[in-house]
Write a protein that holds these residues in place. Structure first.
Motif, PDB file in Angstrom:
ATOM      1  N   VAL A 126      -2.979   0.499  -4.007  1.00  0.00           N
ATOM      2  CA  VAL A 126      -2.711  -0.880  -3.606  1.00  0.00           C
ATOM      3  C   VAL A 126      -2.207  -1.654  -4.820  1.00  0.00           C
TER       4      VAL A 126
ATOM      5  N   ASP B  31       1.458  -2.531   6.303  1.00  0.00           N
ATOM      6  CA  ASP B  31       0.459  -2.880   5.298  1.00  0.00           C
ATOM      7  C   ASP B  31      -0.753  -3.576   5.918  1.00  0.00           C
TER       8      ASP B  31
ATOM      9  N   ALA C  96      -5.216   4.976   2.708  1.00  0.00           N
ATOM     10  CA  ALA C  96      -4.697   4.259   1.542  1.00  0.00           C
ATOM     11  C   ALA C  96      -5.050   4.975   0.247  1.00  0.00           C
TER      12      ALA C  96
ATOM     13  N   PHE D  15       0.836  -1.201   0.000  1.00  0.00           N
ATOM     14  CA  PHE D  15       0.000   0.000   0.000  1.00  0.00           C
ATOM     15  C   PHE D  15       0.868   1.248   0.000  1.00  0.00           C
TER      16      PHE D  15
END
Length: 205
Positions: free
Chosen positions: A23, A95, A20, A10
């Motif tokens: 990804v 992450d 976030a 991420f």
């Protein structure tokens, strides 16, 4: 048994684990990267403030994610891609908390994830390195990492590091690698800051 797993990475808008913005996931089958899932993500309001330091690292700006999907919009596709594979990242504490924290504030019921940490495995296996950052370990193994801090590029590098570590231990099982490298898979939940904010918000509804 072949070495099969998924590696995930991420990037975030700030140091907030619920922010976030990208990804990248790659699927490994029999020691080969065979598929990938990647997308930019639009952080939810309240978690969408970009820090200059984060932008300097990954070069992703607010304008670049303005029309990207929210995490909740692609969560089903992410889970489908991962399926029943073991999930590994390079620094699972980061992450794993990003995965869980972003899921929590997105209203996703299962806001936890099980993940193995390739960083931990490398730290406990490789001695004599100046540090165990992904770029350092990738260079040690001769892995090309030309777009560091792009989520997909880092996920690919993580996967290749895991493959090299499995070769060192002469194993074909991701669980056996974790056992021999003395770093078991762990469950990660939302970080305390995100969890506290979420619970406070729920009490006002």
């Amino acid at each position: 048994m072949s070495l099969d797993f998924c590696a995930i990475d991420f990037e975030t808008a700030s140091w907030d684990r619920a922010s976030a913005i990208q990804v990248g996931i790659v699927r490994v089958r029999d020691r080969q990267v065979v598929d990938q899932f990647a997308t930019l993500l639009r952080p939810l309001p309240g978690f969408d403030e970009f820090s200059d330091a984060a932008i300097e690292i990954h070069h992703i700006t607010p304008e670049m994610v303005a029309r990207a999907p929210y995490w909740r919009d692609c969560y089903s596709a992410v889970r489908t891609f991962i399926d029943e594979d073991r999930l590994v990242s390079y620094n699972a504490r980061f992450d794993g908390q990003v995965f869980a924290s972003t899921s929590l504030i997105s209203g996703i019921d299962d806001a936890s994830v099980e993940m193995g940490c390739a960083l931990t495995w490398a730290q406990r296996t490789l001695t004599g390195l100046s540090n165990h950052r992904l770029a350092t370990v990738a260079a040690h193994f001769g892995i090309e990492l030309t777009n560091h801090h792009d989520a997909t590029a880092d996920a690919v590098a993580c996967a290749q590091v895991v493959i090299h570590l499995a070769t060192i231990y002469e194993v074909d099982s991701i669980d056996e690698l974790a056992r021999l490298a003395n770093g078991q898979f762990s469950f990660y939940q939302a970080d305390k800051k995100t969890l506290a904010a979420y619970l406070a918000d729920q009490t006002h509804h």
